[in-house]
Design a protein around this motif. Structure first.
Motif, PDB file in Angstrom:
ATOM      1  N   SER A  16      31.486  10.317 -21.087  1.00 37.82           N
ATOM      2  CA  SER A  16      31.119  11.605 -20.516  1.00 37.82           C
ATOM      3  C   SER A  16      32.131  12.154 -19.522  1.00 37.82           C
ATOM      4  O   SER A  16      31.988  13.282 -19.071  1.00 37.82           O
ATOM      5  CB  SER A  16      29.747  11.523 -19.860  1.00 37.82           C
ATOM      6  OG  SER A  16      29.723  10.514 -18.884  1.00 37.82           O
ATOM      7  N   SER A  18      33.916  13.361 -16.326  1.00 44.22           N
ATOM      8  CA  SER A  18      33.369  13.793 -15.039  1.00 44.22           C
ATOM      9  C   SER A  18      32.172  14.728 -15.198  1.00 44.22           C
ATOM     10  O   SER A  18      31.665  15.249 -14.221  1.00 44.22           O
ATOM     11  CB  SER A  18      34.469  14.491 -14.221  1.00 44.22           C
ATOM     12  OG  SER A  18      34.898  15.650 -14.913  1.00 44.22           O
ATOM     13  N   VAL A  19      31.710  14.914 -16.420  1.00 42.87           N
ATOM     14  CA  VAL A  19      30.566  15.783 -16.688  1.00 42.87           C
ATOM     15  C   VAL A  19      29.285  15.000 -16.399  1.00 42.87           C
ATOM     16  O   VAL A  19      29.139  13.868 -16.841  1.00 42.87           O
ATOM     17  CB  VAL A  19      30.582  16.275 -18.155  1.00 42.87           C
ATOM     18  CG1 VAL A  19      29.396  17.151 -18.454  1.00 42.87           C
ATOM     19  CG2 VAL A  19      31.885  17.000 -18.447  1.00 42.87           C
ATOM     20  N   SER A  20      28.372  15.599 -15.678  1.00 46.40           N
ATOM     21  CA  SER A  20      27.142  14.903 -15.304  1.00 46.40           C
ATOM     22  C   SER A  20      26.249  14.647 -16.516  1.00 46.40           C
ATOM     23  O   SER A  20      26.324  15.341 -17.529  1.00 46.40           O
ATOM     24  CB  SER A  20      26.359  15.712 -14.264  1.00 46.40           C
ATOM     25  OG  SER A  20      25.745  16.828 -14.877  1.00 46.40           O
ATOM     26  N   PHE A  21      25.380  13.649 -16.363  1.00 52.71           N
ATOM     27  CA  PHE A  21      24.441  13.302 -17.424  1.00 52.71           C
ATOM     28  C   PHE A  21      23.510  14.476 -17.710  1.00 52.71           C
ATOM     29  O   PHE A  21      23.199  14.767 -18.863  1.00 52.71           O
ATOM     30  CB  PHE A  21      23.636  12.065 -17.010  1.00 52.71           C
ATOM     31  CG  PHE A  21      22.860  11.441 -18.130  1.00 52.71           C
ATOM     32  CD1 PHE A  21      23.494  10.658 -19.078  1.00 52.71           C
ATOM     33  CD2 PHE A  21      21.495  11.633 -18.229  1.00 52.71           C
ATOM     34  CE1 PHE A  21      22.788  10.072 -20.105  1.00 52.71           C
ATOM     35  CE2 PHE A  21      20.775  11.057 -19.263  1.00 52.71           C
ATOM     36  CZ  PHE A  21      21.422  10.264 -20.203  1.00 52.71           C
ATOM     37  N   THR A  23      24.174  17.652 -17.386  1.00 54.54           N
ATOM     38  CA  THR A  23      24.931  18.642 -18.155  1.00 54.54           C
ATOM     39  C   THR A  23      25.017  18.236 -19.617  1.00 54.54           C
ATOM     40  O   THR A  23      24.839  19.060 -20.512  1.00 54.54           O
ATOM     41  CB  THR A  23      26.344  18.832 -17.560  1.00 54.54           C
ATOM     42  OG1 THR A  23      26.211  19.253 -16.200  1.00 54.54           O
ATOM     43  CG2 THR A  23      27.146  19.853 -18.340  1.00 54.54           C
ATOM     44  N   HIS A  24      25.259  16.949 -19.852  1.00 51.03           N
ATOM     45  CA  HIS A  24      25.288  16.463 -21.236  1.00 51.03           C
ATOM     46  C   HIS A  24      23.936  16.672 -21.910  1.00 51.03           C
ATOM     47  O   HIS A  24      23.872  17.074 -23.076  1.00 51.03           O
ATOM     48  CB  HIS A  24      25.669  14.987 -21.289  1.00 51.03           C
ATOM     49  CG  HIS A  24      27.143  14.769 -21.273  1.00 51.03           C
ATOM     50  ND1 HIS A  24      27.955  15.035 -22.342  1.00 51.03           N
ATOM     51  CD2 HIS A  24      27.955  14.321 -20.289  1.00 51.03           C
ATOM     52  CE1 HIS A  24      29.202  14.753 -22.033  1.00 51.03           C
ATOM     53  NE2 HIS A  24      29.235  14.322 -20.785  1.00 51.03           N
ATOM     54  N   THR A  45      26.623   9.833 -24.748  1.00 50.66           N
ATOM     55  CA  THR A  45      27.565   9.460 -23.689  1.00 50.66           C
ATOM     56  C   THR A  45      28.115   8.045 -23.834  1.00 50.66           C
ATOM     57  O   THR A  45      28.971   7.646 -23.056  1.00 50.66           O
ATOM     58  CB  THR A  45      26.919   9.611 -22.290  1.00 50.66           C
ATOM     59  OG1 THR A  45      25.752   8.798 -22.225  1.00 50.66           O
ATOM     60  CG2 THR A  45      26.579  11.053 -22.008  1.00 50.66           C
ATOM     61  N   GLY A 104      24.044   5.673 -14.680  1.00 48.59           N
ATOM     62  CA  GLY A 104      25.180   5.986 -13.828  1.00 48.59           C
ATOM     63  C   GLY A 104      24.890   5.628 -12.382  1.00 48.59           C
ATOM     64  O   GLY A 104      23.824   5.111 -12.056  1.00 48.59           O
ATOM     65  N   SER A 106      25.049   7.869  -9.867  1.00 46.37           N
ATOM     66  CA  SER A 106      24.688   9.041  -9.077  1.00 46.37           C
ATOM     67  C   SER A 106      23.220   9.019  -8.684  1.00 46.37           C
ATOM     68  O   SER A 106      22.802   9.753  -7.809  1.00 46.37           O
ATOM     69  CB  SER A 106      24.989  10.318  -9.853  1.00 46.37           C
ATOM     70  OG  SER A 106      24.243  10.342 -11.051  1.00 46.37           O
ATOM     71  N   SER A 138      16.321  18.695 -17.053  1.00 48.68           N
ATOM     72  CA  SER A 138      16.433  18.988 -15.626  1.00 48.68           C
ATOM     73  C   SER A 138      15.105  18.773 -14.908  1.00 48.68           C
ATOM     74  O   SER A 138      15.082  18.373 -13.748  1.00 48.68           O
ATOM     75  CB  SER A 138      16.950  20.410 -15.397  1.00 48.68           C
ATOM     76  OG  SER A 138      16.075  21.359 -15.957  1.00 48.68           O
TER      77      SER A 138
END
Length: 172
Positions: A16, A18-21, A23-24, A45, A104, A106, A138
Motif C-alpha cells: 500500500s 504511503s496510502v492509508s488503509f 483510502t485503499h 494491500t 498497520g 497507525s 470509514s
C-alpha cells in the motif's frame, strides 16, 4: 528500530505504500461497487500488484486461516460480517506490542480486541453484513477510533485511581 525491522522483514511488508488503509478501502469500494470486507482490503494491500500472489508466507497463511475460520464459523448463514475481530486475532495471532497484524501501526487495536472476547458490544459494530449499504469502511474505522479513545480514557482513570491508592497505602 532499523535493527528490529531488519530482523523480521516480513513484519513490515505490504503493497500500500504511503496510502492509508482507509483510502485503499474507499478505492476498493468504488472498484467493487460494494463495501469491501476486511479480507478483500487485506488482500488488496498484501498481494503483489497485478497478481494473486501474497507478498509473504505469513500474509498468505493469515489470509487462508482467516478465510477458513470465517467459513467454518458462519457456515449455513447467508452472509458473513465484514470483519470478525475474534477470528482475525485467532488467524493472525495475539496483538504484539499493541498492534494487530494486518492493521498497520497507525491504530492501536489491542484493547478493542482484548475486550471483544469478553463483550459482544465491541463486536456488534463489526457484525454488519458484507454489502450492507449503511456501513462504510470509514464508519468502521470511526467506530474503532471512538472505541480506542473511550478505552484509553477508562484506562487513564483506572491507572490514576490505582496510583492514588498505592500512594495512600504507602503513606499509612
Amino acid at each position: 528500530m532499523k535493527v528490529n525491522r531488519a530482523a523480521n522483514p516480513e513484519a513490515n511488508m505490504h503493497t500500500s505504500g504511503s496510502v492509508s488503509f482507509v483510502t485503499h478501502q474507499s478505492r476498493l469500494e468504488k472498484e467493487l461497487k460494494w463495501p469491501p470486507t476486511f479480507q478483500e482490503a487485506f488482500d488488496k494491500t498484501h498481494k503483489k500488484n497485478g497478481t494473486d500472489q501474497y507478498i509473504s508466507d505469513r500474509a498468505r497463511e493469515v489470509a487462508e486461516s482467516y478465510s477458513q475460520q470465517m467459513t467454518e464459523k458462519y457456515a449455513g448463514e447467508e452472509e458473513q460480517p465484514q470483519l470478525d475481530p475474534e477470528v482475525w486475532v485467532a488467524a493472525s495471532g495475539a496483538p504484539k506490542k499493541g498492534h494487530v497484524y494486518g492493521f498497520g501501526h497507525s491504530m492501536d487495536t489491542s484493547r478493542v480486541f482484548s475486550g471483544a472476547s469478553s463483550s459482544t458490544s465491541h463486536t456488534s459494530a463489526f457484525s454488519t453484513q458484507a454489502g450492507a449499504p449503511s456501513t462504510s469502511p470509514s464508519e468502521v474505522m470511526g467506530f474503532i477510533a471512538d472505541t480506542i479513545s473511550s478505552l484509553e480514557s477508562r484506562l487513564a482513570q483506572t491507572m490514576e485511581t490505582r496510583m492514588v491508592q498505592t500512594l495512600e497505602t504507602r503513606l499509612v
